[in-house]
Enzyme design. Structure first.
Site, mmCIF file in Angstrom:
data_model
loop_
_atom_site.group_PDB
_atom_site.id
_atom_site.type_symbol
_atom_site.label_atom_id
_atom_site.label_comp_id
_atom_site.label_asym_id
_atom_site.label_seq_id
_atom_site.Cartn_x
_atom_site.Cartn_y
_atom_site.Cartn_z
ATOM 1 N N LYS A 123 8.442 13.947 -38.017
ATOM 2 C CA LYS A 123 7.824 14.178 -39.327
ATOM 3 C C LYS A 123 8.508 13.419 -40.454
ATOM 4 C CE LYS A 123 4.749 17.922 -38.846
ATOM 5 N NZ LYS A 123 5.132 18.553 -37.568
ATOM 6 N N SER A 126 6.929 25.898 -43.373
ATOM 7 C CA SER A 126 8.168 26.574 -42.995
ATOM 8 C C SER A 126 8.785 25.831 -41.820
ATOM 9 C CB SER A 126 7.896 28.028 -42.631
ATOM 10 O OG SER A 126 6.885 28.079 -41.653
ATOM 11 N N GLU A 131 -2.325 20.300 -26.758
ATOM 12 C CA GLU A 131 -2.062 21.467 -27.603
ATOM 13 C C GLU A 131 -1.779 22.694 -26.764
ATOM 14 O OE1 GLU A 131 -5.474 21.738 -30.361
ATOM 15 O OE2 GLU A 131 -6.742 21.932 -28.618
ATOM 16 N N GLY A 154 -4.176 27.875 -28.583
ATOM 17 C CA GLY A 154 -4.838 27.334 -29.770
ATOM 18 C C GLY A 154 -5.466 25.995 -29.486
ATOM 19 N N ASP A 189 -8.077 24.475 -30.630
ATOM 20 C CA ASP A 189 -9.095 24.068 -31.616
ATOM 21 C C ASP A 189 -9.376 22.570 -31.557
ATOM 22 O OD1 ASP A 189 -6.312 24.228 -32.876
ATOM 23 O OD2 ASP A 189 -7.371 22.864 -34.221
ATOM 24 N N SER A 206 8.313 15.165 -29.366
ATOM 25 C CA SER A 206 8.121 15.136 -30.826
ATOM 26 C C SER A 206 9.252 15.716 -31.659
ATOM 27 C CB SER A 206 6.806 15.841 -31.177
ATOM 28 O OG SER A 206 6.792 17.151 -30.655
HETATM 29 C C1 LIG Z 1 4.405 19.009 -36.617
HETATM 30 C C2 LIG Z 1 4.827 18.883 -35.209
HETATM 31 C C3 LIG Z 1 3.907 18.610 -34.186
HETATM 32 C C4 LIG Z 1 2.423 18.484 -34.428
HETATM 33 O O1 LIG Z 1 2.159 17.368 -35.244
HETATM 34 P P1 LIG Z 1 0.743 17.182 -35.972
HETATM 35 O O2 LIG Z 1 0.880 15.917 -36.721
HETATM 36 O O3 LIG Z 1 0.553 18.377 -36.855
HETATM 37 O O4 LIG Z 1 -0.279 17.138 -34.909
HETATM 38 C C5 LIG Z 1 4.383 18.444 -32.890
HETATM 39 N N1 LIG Z 1 5.691 18.570 -32.615
HETATM 40 C C6 LIG Z 1 6.612 18.833 -33.571
HETATM 41 C C7 LIG Z 1 8.036 18.941 -33.177
HETATM 42 C C8 LIG Z 1 6.213 18.989 -34.912
HETATM 43 O O5 LIG Z 1 7.122 19.242 -35.851
#
Ligand SMILES: *Cc1c(COP(=O)(O)O)cnc(C)c1O
Length: 322
Positions: free
Chosen positions: A53, A78, A204, A208, A210, A306
């Protein structure tokens, strides 16, 4: 509505260069042998503040003009987006306000304040956080940066897959953790440009789905906040921008159970010596499930890991099976 393009990802890559980490692409002979494929793990758990992010937030804040910089950035979150905006603002020398629920974990409040942001608390049960945030933004002239549905955020998130594919060359499949779709849509822009034949899959939590429903029905489906350990993917719906890209470029969306996420976390810990948060295991869990069903055997498979932000006591409980 103008969707961001791969050119925007290229521009984002130039903006974050030297500020974001160029994270490693790791391989695992054990994973390759066990599942019968060649895995390439893009390890965003090693990104600044512990998740991809940072890429999107830093890109978005870097584009502010002088007046926007002076007033600063505001976000409601959060989770990892809060820390990403807070750290990016500090690095760019601008104020940041993060609106967080009163009952957010103390560690998250402390981490966000630690990056120098002002934290404004609200009551989840009596207050509307969106209205509160918009009111504050208007009052202080601050620019609101949403966690996923923003062209600059999407372009920034796309830089992870760009780095991955530049390092590995074309892949057969790319699995991406999916919440609101910022990472998946950004990754899709890069993959479509750099590896046109690569299959692109969002993943996902089962609780959830969606995104899966949206892709299959052709319009954005809203759900109640899902109950899952994947707290980074507890989103209720995709965004307008993210869905626009996903419906065009993503081949399919899969789901995995919380138990599969724990297995993925355990593999990362035991075999690769990596702390990965539950949401960060989505992509790998789906890749393994597909291979166990015979899909992807012998292929070159990209997996975006991620993030790695998980409370250590909670992490230990999950791995211990409690
Ligand atoms: C926010 C996040 C996601 C999902 O990312 P999106 O861009 O909302 O699809 C996946 N893994 C981690 C660790 C995140 O912080």
């Amino acid at each position: 509505m103008q969707l961001p393009t791969y050119d925007d990802v290229i521009a984002a890559a130039a903006r974050i260069k030297g500020h974001a980490h160029h994270t490693p692409v790791l391989q695992s002979a054990t994973a390759d042998a066990r599942w019968g494929a060649k895995f390439f793990f893009k390890c965003e758990n090693f990104q600044r503040m512990g998740a991809f992010k940072f890429r999107g937030a830093f890109n978005a804040l870097s584009k502010f003009d002088a007046a926007q910089r002076k007033a600063g950035a505001i976000a409601f979150s959060s989770g990892n987006h809060a820390q990403a905006v807070a750290l990016s603002a500090r690095m760019l020398g601008m104020p940041a306000v993060i609106v967080m629920p009163q009952d957010a974990p103390a560690a998250k409040l402390a981490a966000t304040r630690g990056y120098g942001a002002e934290v404004v608390l609200y009551d989840r049960f009596t207050e509307d956080r969106e209205a509160l945030t918009k009111g504050l933004a208007a009052e202080r002239g601050m620019t609101l940066i949403p966690p996923y549905d923003h062209p600059d955020v999407i372009a920034g998130q796309g830089t992870a897959a760009k780095e991955l594919l530049e390092e590995t060359g074309p892949l057969d499949r790319l699995y991406i953790c999916l919440g609101g779709g910022g990472l998946t849509s950004g990754s899709a822009l890069s993959a479509r440009a750099l590896a046109p034949k690569c299959k692109i899959y969002g993943v996902e939590p089962e609780a959830g789905n969606d995104g899966q429903q949206s892709l299959r029905t052709g319009s954005i489906v809203h759900i109640a906040t899902p109950k899952t350990i994947a707290d980074g993917a507890q989103t209720q719906h995709l965004g307008e921008y993210t869905f626009g890209i996903i419906r065009r470029d993503v081949d399919d969306i899969f789901t995995v159970s919380d138990a599969q996420l724990v297995e993925a976390m355990r593999f990362f810990a035991e075999r690769m010596k990596m702390v990965v948060e539950p949401t960060g295991g989505l992509a790998f869990a789906a890749a393994c499930a597909a291979l166990e069903g015979g899909a992807g055997k012998g292929e070159r498979i990209g997996v975006i890991v991620s993030g790695g932000n998980v409370d250590m006591a909670r992490y230990a409980e999950l791995l211990a099976g409690r």
